[in-house]
Motif scaffolding. Sequence first.
Motif, PDB file in Angstrom:
ATOM      1  N   TYR A   1      -4.982   8.815   3.377  1.00 16.70           N
ATOM      2  CA  TYR A   1      -5.694   9.456   2.265  1.00 16.70           C
ATOM      3  C   TYR A   1      -4.761  10.403   1.518  1.00 16.70           C
ATOM      4  O   TYR A   1      -4.707  10.399   0.288  1.00 16.70           O
ATOM      5  CB  TYR A   1      -6.910  10.216   2.805  1.00 16.70           C
ATOM      6  CG  TYR A   1      -7.762  10.840   1.732  1.00 16.70           C
ATOM      7  CD1 TYR A   1      -8.774  10.113   1.120  1.00 16.70           C
ATOM      8  CD2 TYR A   1      -7.560  12.159   1.334  1.00 16.70           C
ATOM      9  CE1 TYR A   1      -9.563  10.687   0.128  1.00 16.70           C
ATOM     10  CE2 TYR A   1      -8.342  12.739   0.355  1.00 16.70           C
ATOM     11  CZ  TYR A   1      -9.340  11.994  -0.244  1.00 16.70           C
ATOM     12  OH  TYR A   1     -10.101  12.565  -1.219  1.00 16.70           O
ATOM     13  N   ARG A   2      -4.003  11.191   2.266  1.00 15.87           N
ATOM     14  CA  ARG A   2      -3.075  12.137   1.637  1.00 15.87           C
ATOM     15  C   ARG A   2      -2.029  11.389   0.822  1.00 15.87           C
ATOM     16  O   ARG A   2      -1.722  11.775  -0.313  1.00 15.87           O
ATOM     17  CB  ARG A   2      -2.394  12.983   2.734  1.00 15.87           C
ATOM     18  CG  ARG A   2      -1.487  14.087   2.186  1.00 15.87           C
ATOM     19  CD  ARG A   2      -0.794  14.819   3.318  1.00 15.87           C
ATOM     20  NE  ARG A   2       0.234  14.009   3.922  1.00 15.87           N
ATOM     21  CZ  ARG A   2       1.473  13.916   3.452  1.00 15.87           C
ATOM     22  NH1 ARG A   2       1.833  14.581   2.346  1.00 15.87           N
ATOM     23  NH2 ARG A   2       2.366  13.166   4.049  1.00 15.87           N
ATOM     24  N   LYS A   3      -1.463  10.330   1.367  1.00 13.26           N
ATOM     25  CA  LYS A   3      -0.423   9.584   0.647  1.00 13.26           C
ATOM     26  C   LYS A   3      -0.995   8.872  -0.576  1.00 13.26           C
ATOM     27  O   LYS A   3      -0.308   8.729  -1.589  1.00 13.26           O
ATOM     28  CB  LYS A   3       0.242   8.604   1.596  1.00 13.26           C
ATOM     29  CG  LYS A   3       1.124   9.288   2.634  1.00 13.26           C
ATOM     30  CD  LYS A   3       1.927   8.299   3.447  1.00 13.26           C
ATOM     31  CE  LYS A   3       2.890   9.044   4.390  1.00 13.26           C
ATOM     32  NZ  LYS A   3       3.696   8.115   5.202  1.00 13.26           N
TER      33      LYS A   3
ATOM     34  N   GLY B   1      -1.233   9.243  -6.696  1.00 12.48           N
ATOM     35  CA  GLY B   1      -2.044   9.274  -7.907  1.00 12.48           C
ATOM     36  C   GLY B   1      -3.256   8.372  -7.858  1.00 12.48           C
ATOM     37  O   GLY B   1      -3.864   8.077  -8.892  1.00 12.48           O
ATOM     38  N   ILE B   2      -3.640   7.933  -6.658  1.00 15.85           N
ATOM     39  CA  ILE B   2      -4.803   7.046  -6.512  1.00 15.85           C
ATOM     40  C   ILE B   2      -6.056   7.875  -6.309  1.00 15.85           C
ATOM     41  O   ILE B   2      -6.109   8.748  -5.444  1.00 15.85           O
ATOM     42  CB  ILE B   2      -4.586   6.089  -5.311  1.00 15.85           C
ATOM     43  CG1 ILE B   2      -3.432   5.142  -5.616  1.00 15.85           C
ATOM     44  CG2 ILE B   2      -5.843   5.306  -5.004  1.00 15.85           C
ATOM     45  CD1 ILE B   2      -3.042   4.241  -4.455  1.00 15.85           C
ATOM     46  N   LYS B   3      -7.070   7.623  -7.095  1.00 17.15           N
ATOM     47  CA  LYS B   3      -8.331   8.311  -6.972  1.00 17.15           C
ATOM     48  C   LYS B   3      -9.125   7.680  -5.828  1.00 17.15           C
ATOM     49  O   LYS B   3      -9.400   6.486  -5.838  1.00 17.15           O
ATOM     50  CB  LYS B   3      -9.126   8.228  -8.269  1.00 17.15           C
ATOM     51  CG  LYS B   3      -8.469   8.952  -9.436  1.00 17.15           C
ATOM     52  CD  LYS B   3      -9.318   8.844 -10.685  1.00 17.15           C
ATOM     53  CE  LYS B   3      -8.665   9.587 -11.849  1.00 17.15           C
ATOM     54  NZ  LYS B   3      -9.476   9.498 -13.090  1.00 17.15           N
ATOM     55  N   CYS B   4      -9.466   8.472  -4.836  1.00 17.56           N
ATOM     56  CA  CYS B   4     -10.167   7.933  -3.676  1.00 17.56           C
ATOM     57  C   CYS B   4     -11.089   9.016  -3.082  1.00 17.56           C
ATOM     58  O   CYS B   4     -11.078  10.136  -3.527  1.00 17.56           O
ATOM     59  CB  CYS B   4      -9.172   7.444  -2.632  1.00 17.56           C
ATOM     60  SG  CYS B   4      -7.840   8.591  -2.255  1.00 17.56           S
TER      61      CYS B   4
ATOM     62  N   LEU C   1       0.850  -1.187   0.000  1.00 17.47           N
ATOM     63  CA  LEU C   1       0.000   0.000   0.000  1.00 17.47           C
ATOM     64  C   LEU C   1       0.889   1.241   0.000  1.00 17.47           C
ATOM     65  O   LEU C   1       2.063   1.174   0.396  1.00 17.47           O
ATOM     66  CB  LEU C   1      -0.907  -0.026   1.233  1.00 17.47           C
ATOM     67  CG  LEU C   1      -1.839  -1.238   1.338  1.00 17.47           C
ATOM     68  CD1 LEU C   1      -2.675  -1.156   2.612  1.00 17.47           C
ATOM     69  CD2 LEU C   1      -2.743  -1.354   0.120  1.00 17.47           C
ATOM     70  N   PRO C   2       0.388   2.395  -0.417  1.00 17.95           N
ATOM     71  CA  PRO C   2       1.232   3.604  -0.521  1.00 17.95           C
ATOM     72  C   PRO C   2       1.480   4.286   0.819  1.00 17.95           C
ATOM     73  O   PRO C   2       1.863   5.442   0.863  1.00 17.95           O
ATOM     74  CB  PRO C   2       0.413   4.504  -1.455  1.00 17.95           C
ATOM     75  CG  PRO C   2      -0.988   4.071  -1.266  1.00 17.95           C
ATOM     76  CD  PRO C   2      -0.942   2.597  -1.000  1.00 17.95           C
TER      77      PRO C   2
END
Length: 274
Positions: free
Chosen positions: A264-266, A271-274, A46-47
């Motif tokens: 959420y910030r990371k 570049g993940i749309k969430c 995960l990022p």
Amino acid sequence: MSVNEQMQVVMSGSRNLYPWFPYVYMSLFEYNPDAKVWIFAEDEALPYEVPENVEVVDISGQRIFGEDCANIKTPYTYMSLIRSAWPILFNGKDNGNGIRKLPKLDRVLQLDCDLIVNDTLRPLWDIDMGEAYFAMADETGAMYHPFGRKDADGKRKPYYNCAVAVFELENMRRDGIAEEEIDFLNREKIMCIDQDAHMWTLEKHGYDRCMVIGPRYNECFATTYSVRPAVVHACGVKGWYENLDEQFRGKYWKKYEKYVKEPYRKCRLAGIKC
């Protein structure tokens, strides 16, 4: 502690759901610090950093459900479909299905990524399943009932919500349940991809194969309310956590929002749309 004595929790989700995993497993660890969490995701990692008792399993190369599967609605629907394959995935073998070898487990506790844990889940984990395949909360009488399923006498058939569900993998492996459900999901288009596969199994093998748990372990509008919920499930209703005046969910959101902000910030930076 053996791997089967330790509470084994499974979650799955595509990239847009990555930010929401932490408030589930961090609230889980607050009351169940020795639990092990397996996150089935689109990536090897995960990022954001995860605790040492969280392990990410990349299933983007899975070959259990293909493009011709009746229930592939998007390229990432296999994140829900994979829930029928727990007995096969956790059998301690290299199955040649595009997912790495995982340990042999006799039982897993499945959690959705839109819920908050508010108490120990050990009584649920230790439940005597007997010959049952699943343990889930009853939502037969709820307004949310995708089929309005009724028997010949006009009575509603049992229906269950698997946002919180115990899977007795040894019973399922013994009776070939994963293979049956995977075949069913590949050929029959259904509404609720994970739940309805289990309902098909229960109709075929008998509803006594589901151990019914009370709403305390899956409190949402589909399963009625509990005075002291151990798990509060948003059940996909936008705003339930954010409504700070709501009797239960508001205080839970305020308590755990710190676990969401940084992931959420990371995710957005990645570049993940969430």
